[in-house]
Write an enzyme that holds these catalytic residues in place. Structure first.
Site, short mmCIF file in Angstrom:
data_model
loop_
_atom_site.label_atom_id
_atom_site.label_comp_id
_atom_site.label_asym_id
_atom_site.label_seq_id
_atom_site.Cartn_x
_atom_site.Cartn_y
_atom_site.Cartn_z
N SER A 231 -6.47 6.42 9.61
CA SER A 231 -5.38 6.37 8.64
C SER A 231 -5.88 5.77 7.33
CB SER A 231 -4.23 5.52 9.18
OG SER A 231 -3.75 6.04 10.41
N TYR B 8 -0.08 0.95 12.73
CA TYR B 8 -0.41 -0.20 13.58
C TYR B 8 -1.87 -0.58 13.37
CZ TYR B 8 -1.80 -2.82 17.73
OH TYR B 8 -2.33 -3.77 18.57
N CYS C 188 2.58 6.84 10.53
CA CYS C 188 2.48 7.41 9.19
C CYS C 188 3.69 8.26 8.82
CB CYS C 188 1.19 8.22 9.04
SG CYS C 188 -0.28 7.29 9.50
N GLY D 237 2.10 4.93 1.58
CA GLY D 237 2.29 5.46 2.92
C GLY D 237 3.42 4.82 3.70
N LEU E 127 -8.85 1.84 4.81
CA LEU E 127 -8.73 2.74 5.94
C LEU E 127 -8.75 1.98 7.26
CD1 LEU E 127 -11.65 3.38 7.62
CD2 LEU E 127 -12.24 4.19 5.33
N ALA E 128 -8.18 2.62 8.27
CA ALA E 128 -8.17 2.08 9.63
C ALA E 128 -8.70 3.16 10.56
CB ALA E 128 -6.76 1.68 10.03
N ARG F 277 0.84 -1.20 0.00
CA ARG F 277 0.00 0.00 0.00
C ARG F 277 0.88 1.24 0.00
NH1 ARG F 277 0.94 2.22 4.73
NH2 ARG F 277 1.27 0.94 6.59
#
EC number: 2.3.1.181
Length: 242
Positions: free
Chosen positions: A137, A76, A168, A72, A151-152, A70
């Protein structure tokens, strides 16, 4: 309006096989394949994006560190964090990558605002923030117009592992979660808030929602669908030859 399938995985999922399932789905999907959104929580793991630098991992300890494909830097994932994997056809949706990211940010921010949390995106860094604290994130990969990863959203989790990294890639970045503003908070309630907004903002019809009890079932389902399509092609080819 486009169709979408939402899959909710019922247990904590290890990262590596889930990542492989996303890659398989994306590699084998076609222009008519229905988009999917996968909701789940991960077993504890650090993931390092394509732009990730080793110096941003301060001390991973006993938590696995996986280098992934991904965009970035390092982040975590763990229990109490809502993962949304977005397996979408951006061409069909008429979205550029930049507009896609902004729509994700706006949708998450809108859902948090419904809980009274003053969340918003930032022009300078992807994700969703409450003041200067990061609550969501975003890390994506787009291949031939098809997106995966996603996304998280921090809901109600142990934020301690974030202190073992520069989240990040930003030294000193403070992470926050919904539970810091709304307590108690239930994961299912967060899903019920965010799903309708995703459908509205991305122009989807009412989805088919499937609850998966294992990742193996999820992988088998995609492999079976792909095998059936291959069988249909072989039948057509043979009929033409005859």
């Amino acid at each position: 309006m486009n169709d979408v399938i939402i899959r909710q995985l019922a247990h904590l999922i290890p990262y590596q096989p889930l990542w492989e399932a996303m890659q398989t789905f994306t590699a084998r999907r076609q222009s008519q394949t229905t988009d999917e959104i996968w909701f789940l929580e991960h077993e504890p793991v650090f993931t390092q994006g394509l732009a990730g630098k080793p110096e941003h991992v301060l001390n991973s300890g006993n938590i696995p560190l996986i280098r992934t494909d991904r965009g970035g830097q390092v982040t975590y994932h763990g229990p109490g964090q809502l993962m949304m994997y977005l397996l979408l056809d951006l061409n069909r949706l008429g979205l550029s990558t930049r507009t896609f990211v902004r729509t994700i940010e706006n949708t998450v921010a809108e859902s948090l605002q419904e809980w009274g949390i003053p969340a918003q995106g930032k022009e300078t860094a992807p994700g969703v923030y409450v003041d200067d604290k990061k609550i969501c994130s975003i890390g994506l990969r787009v291949r031939k117009g098809f997106s995966y990863h996603g996304l998280a959203l921090n809901v109600a989790m142990d934020l301690t592992p974030f202190s073992c990294i520069n989240p990040c890639g930003f030294k000193g970045l403070t992470m926050t979660q919904i539970q810091d503003y709304v307590n108690p908070i239930e994961m299912d309630a967060v899903k019920r808030t965010i799903i309708p907004l995703f459908l509205k903002n991305f122009g989807y019809n009412q989805p088919a929602i499937m609850v998966e009890t294992s990742l193996e079932f999820l992988i088998d389902d995609h492999l079976r669908s792909f095998s059936e399509k291959l069988g249909e092609r072989e039948t057509v080819t043979n009929s033409r030859q005859n």
